[in-house]
Motif scaffolding. Structure first.
Motif, PDB file in Angstrom:
ATOM      1  N   TYR A  31       0.844 -16.650   4.392  1.00 25.82           N
ATOM      2  CA  TYR A  31       1.593 -15.636   3.622  1.00 25.82           C
ATOM      3  C   TYR A  31       0.915 -14.289   3.840  1.00 25.82           C
ATOM      4  O   TYR A  31      -0.314 -14.188   3.776  1.00 25.82           O
ATOM      5  N   THR A  33       1.347  -9.996   2.876  1.00 30.91           N
ATOM      6  CA  THR A  33       2.047  -8.893   2.213  1.00 30.91           C
ATOM      7  C   THR A  33       1.188  -7.629   2.293  1.00 30.91           C
ATOM      8  O   THR A  33      -0.031  -7.682   2.142  1.00 30.91           O
ATOM      9  N   ASP A  39       4.977  -7.332  -4.929  1.00 25.60           N
ATOM     10  CA  ASP A  39       5.227  -8.691  -4.420  1.00 25.60           C
ATOM     11  C   ASP A  39       5.203  -9.694  -5.582  1.00 25.60           C
ATOM     12  O   ASP A  39       4.234  -9.775  -6.334  1.00 25.60           O
ATOM     13  N   THR A  54      -3.160  -5.128  -0.392  1.00 22.39           N
ATOM     14  CA  THR A  54      -2.607  -5.987   0.661  1.00 22.39           C
ATOM     15  C   THR A  54      -3.277  -7.356   0.559  1.00 22.39           C
ATOM     16  O   THR A  54      -4.398  -7.486   0.039  1.00 22.39           O
TER      17      THR A  54
END
Length: 239
Positions: A31, A33, A39, A54
């Motif tokens: 995963y 992001t 998120d 992040t």
């Protein structure tokens, strides 16, 4: 995961779909992001308390497909976002970790198996040592009875007494050999006790019968003082 010294399952700490670990447990894929604050899979407390902007996370997956852990990294030092190259690098580390963990678990299993084998071997040796000792006991009175046969000179009373002694001792030996052939009891280090109501004098007489040949050879005298009344035991008369 640990809580107050106790190991607790990964799913207990991170229920399926709760946070990145919960997402990884379900989907078993990396995963990434670069906008943690918006998120939905990121626990917002991470953003507020630790300034997470992040995130990249990869599962540690066994060969059987079980997620046993994860790596999660936040915020590159240069402030830039994570790339798919970063994700592949972390995924390679996760795969290596999975192999290392499985090797460690396999090694521990081998150690446990080795200890079990050593214990079974020791039990077998102890079991056989006890039985070997017990098997020798009936041999002396049997040999003694054979010598009596040779010297009986047709005396039926002496013959009958010697035969009875041999019959008792052979019965004992059959019982002991049965134990020897029962491999399951060897592996569990268990000798079976067949308890029953038995007269104490019966056991004492058997013991004297077994010991007489040795006493005679050593020119010793066995003196027995019998009790005035019958004493009954709950015991295994052979053991």
């Amino acid at each position: 995961y640990f809580k107050q010294g106790d190991v607790i399952p990964l799913e207990y700490c991170w229920p399926p779909m709760h946070g990145l670990p919960g997402w990884l447990i379900v989907h078993k894929v990396p995963y990434l992001t670069n906008d943690a604050k918006s998120d939905t899979q990121i626990v917002q407390e991470l953003c507020e308390r630790f300034g997470v902007r992040t995130a990249i996370s990869t599962p540690i997956v066994t060969a059987q497909g079980e997620v046993i852990g994860f790596f999660e990294i936040h915020n590159k030092r240069d402030g830039s976002g994570f790339t798919f190259s970063d994700q592949e690098l972390l995924l390679a580390v996760s795969r290596a970790a999975a192999v290392a963990v499985q090797n460690a678990l396999a090694y521990r299993s081998l150690q446990v198996a080795e200890q079990s084998l050593k214990l079974a071997d020791r039990r077998k040796d102890e079991f056989l040592a006890v039985l070997a000792h017990e098997l020798r006991n009936p041999l002396a009175p049997i040999r003694n009875a054979l010598e009596i046969f040779k010297r009986a000179d047709g005396d039926r009373t002496v013959f009958r007494s010697a035969l009875n002694a041999m019959d008792r001792q052979v019965t004992h030996m059959v019982r002991l050999v049965d134990d020897l052939l029962d491999l399951s009891r060897i592996s569990h280090d268990k000798l079976e006790l067949r308890r029953q109501h038995v007269d104490l004098m019966t056991i004492i007489n058997q013991a004297i019968e077994t010991s007489h040949p040795l006493a005679d050879r050593e020119r010793q005298t066995i003196t027995l003082v019998r009790p005035n009344e019958r004493i009954e035991l709950d015991a295994d008369s052979i053991r």
